[in-house]
Design an enzyme around this catalytic site. Structure first.
Site, PDB file in Angstrom:
ATOM      1  CE  LYS A   1      50.491 -25.632 -46.737  1.00  0.00           C
ATOM      2  NZ  LYS A   1      52.010 -25.158 -46.725  1.00  0.00           N
TER       3      LYS A   1
ATOM      4  CE  LYS B   1      47.334 -21.256 -35.116  1.00  0.00           C
ATOM      5  NZ  LYS B   1      48.167 -22.041 -35.818  1.00  0.00           N
TER       6      LYS B   1
ATOM      7  CE  LYS C   1      49.926 -15.157 -41.665  1.00  0.00           C
ATOM      8  NZ  LYS C   1      51.283 -16.287 -40.985  1.00  0.00           N
TER       9      LYS C   1
END
Ligand code: TRP
Length: 336
Positions: free
Chosen positions: A117, A199, A202
């Site tokens: 991140k 994968k 969204k």
């Protein structure tokens, strides 16, 4: 008198995010529902974790409510579980501080999620992103949690929660229950409809790649029709053909049919027929969820009542644990 064995405690949480997909449903939310009869379940909307990345305040607030609504619409039963919003139980922030003083800088530096991140978010590598695992450990340890159902990407977080619990227990005295990860059955990794090696996400820029839980029946059928497959036109499970294999896996999840049954059902029929069947089965499954969602999402009073009861029930457990911790570390008790 009948004595009932104490059920094990399950804790899990999800960040409030919009636009959940069938991947989230089959991979996570459905588990929450399946576990609620067998265990004492505590489920949390992790809004405090969400602000480790920039959030639009009004949107975060709305999504917190929507996330509650979607979980309930999917079958999480607030009569059976404790369902609450993390920031409404301040014990999470309070325990997090004490635990952060029992967590090593080096341990947090080695977390792969932090490394990923911070590499992605170079403009906002804040300390919360770094101490995120400590807050997550607090979430888990406040409730004497036995089991934490999580996906593979969260395993390292359970390990560090155990390390922290262990360290605290041996430095003071046994305080925290040692949590374990609860591995749910494999095979629920749902792949993108457009790039089946990836994968389903969204945040995919191409909306054809995922099915949102709130997509209309027409959109669902259209998206499955356009799902990427190969040119063999054979409905046969084969890992070398990830497109059709993903669709077979999905159809199996929607209908409960086995792979062998599906292959037999579509033997000699083309992809067109099969994709339509998958689309319809998906839309049928989501029909109930969507109706329920529509009924409750605007019923703020109903949802806030659940939140209130949830945070009260959670607080009762959490503050017992926190009081023990405060006493053990030597904080002076509140004069009465
Ligand atoms: N970090 C988890 C996620 O992003 C959410 C989470 C927060 C969580 N606290 C937790 C999961 C405690 C399990 C237990 O998916």
């Amino acid at each position: 008198m009948e004595t009932e064995a104490k059920k094990q405690t399950i804790f899990s949480a999800a960040q409030p995010s919009g636009n959940l997909t069938i991947g989230n449903y089959l991979g996570a939310i459905k588990n929450w529902v399946d576990l609620q009869d067998k265990f004492d379940c505590i489920y949390c909307v992790a809004d405090m974790h969400a602000i480790t990345v920039k959030q639009e305040p009004a949107l975060l607030r709305r999504r917190t409510l929507e996330t509650m609504a979607i979980y309930i619409a999917c079958g999480v039963d607030p009569e059976k579980v404790v369902l609450f919003v993390q920031s409404q139980v301040p014990a999470h922030a309070e325990l997090s501080w004490v635990l952060s003083c029992n967590t090593m800088f080096g341990e947090l530096s080695r977390m792969t999620q932090f490394k990923d991140k911070s590499a992605k978010n170079t403009g906002n590598v804040n300390a919360g992103l770094f101490t995120y695992p400590v807050l997550m450990a607090a979430d888990i340890l406040l409730y004497n949690t036995d089991l934490v159902p999580v996906g593979a990407d969260q395993k390292q977080h359970i390990e560090i929660a155990r390390t922290i619990a262990q360290r605290f227990n041996s430095a003071y005295s046994p305080t925290f229950t040692m949590p374990r990860e609860y591995v749910t059955k494999e095979g629920t990794k749902i792949m993108s409809l457009q790039e089946p090696e990836k994968k389903m996400s969204k945040s995919d820029p191409n909306p054809l790649a995922y099915i949102s839980l709130l997509d209309s029946r027409d959109d669902i059928i259209k998206k499955f029709k356009k799902a990427v497959t190969d040119c063999e036109a054979l409905v046969k499970y084969d890992e070398a053909r990830p497109g059709i294999t993903n669709l077979i896996n999905l159809y199996s999840c929607f209908t409960g049919k086995t792979v062998a049954e599906i292959e037999r059902e579509f033997d000699g029929r083309g992809y067109g027929d099969f994709k339509l069947a998958v689309g319809e089965a998906c839309a049928d499954m989501l029909d109930g969820v969507q109706n329920r969602y529509k009924e409750i999402v605007d019923d703020k009073a109903y949802l806030e009542d659940i939140m209130k009861k949830g945070s009260e029930a959670a607080s009762r457990i959490a503050y017992k644990t926190l009081a023990k911790v405060y006493r053990k570390v030597g904080f002076y008790p509140q004069p009465r």
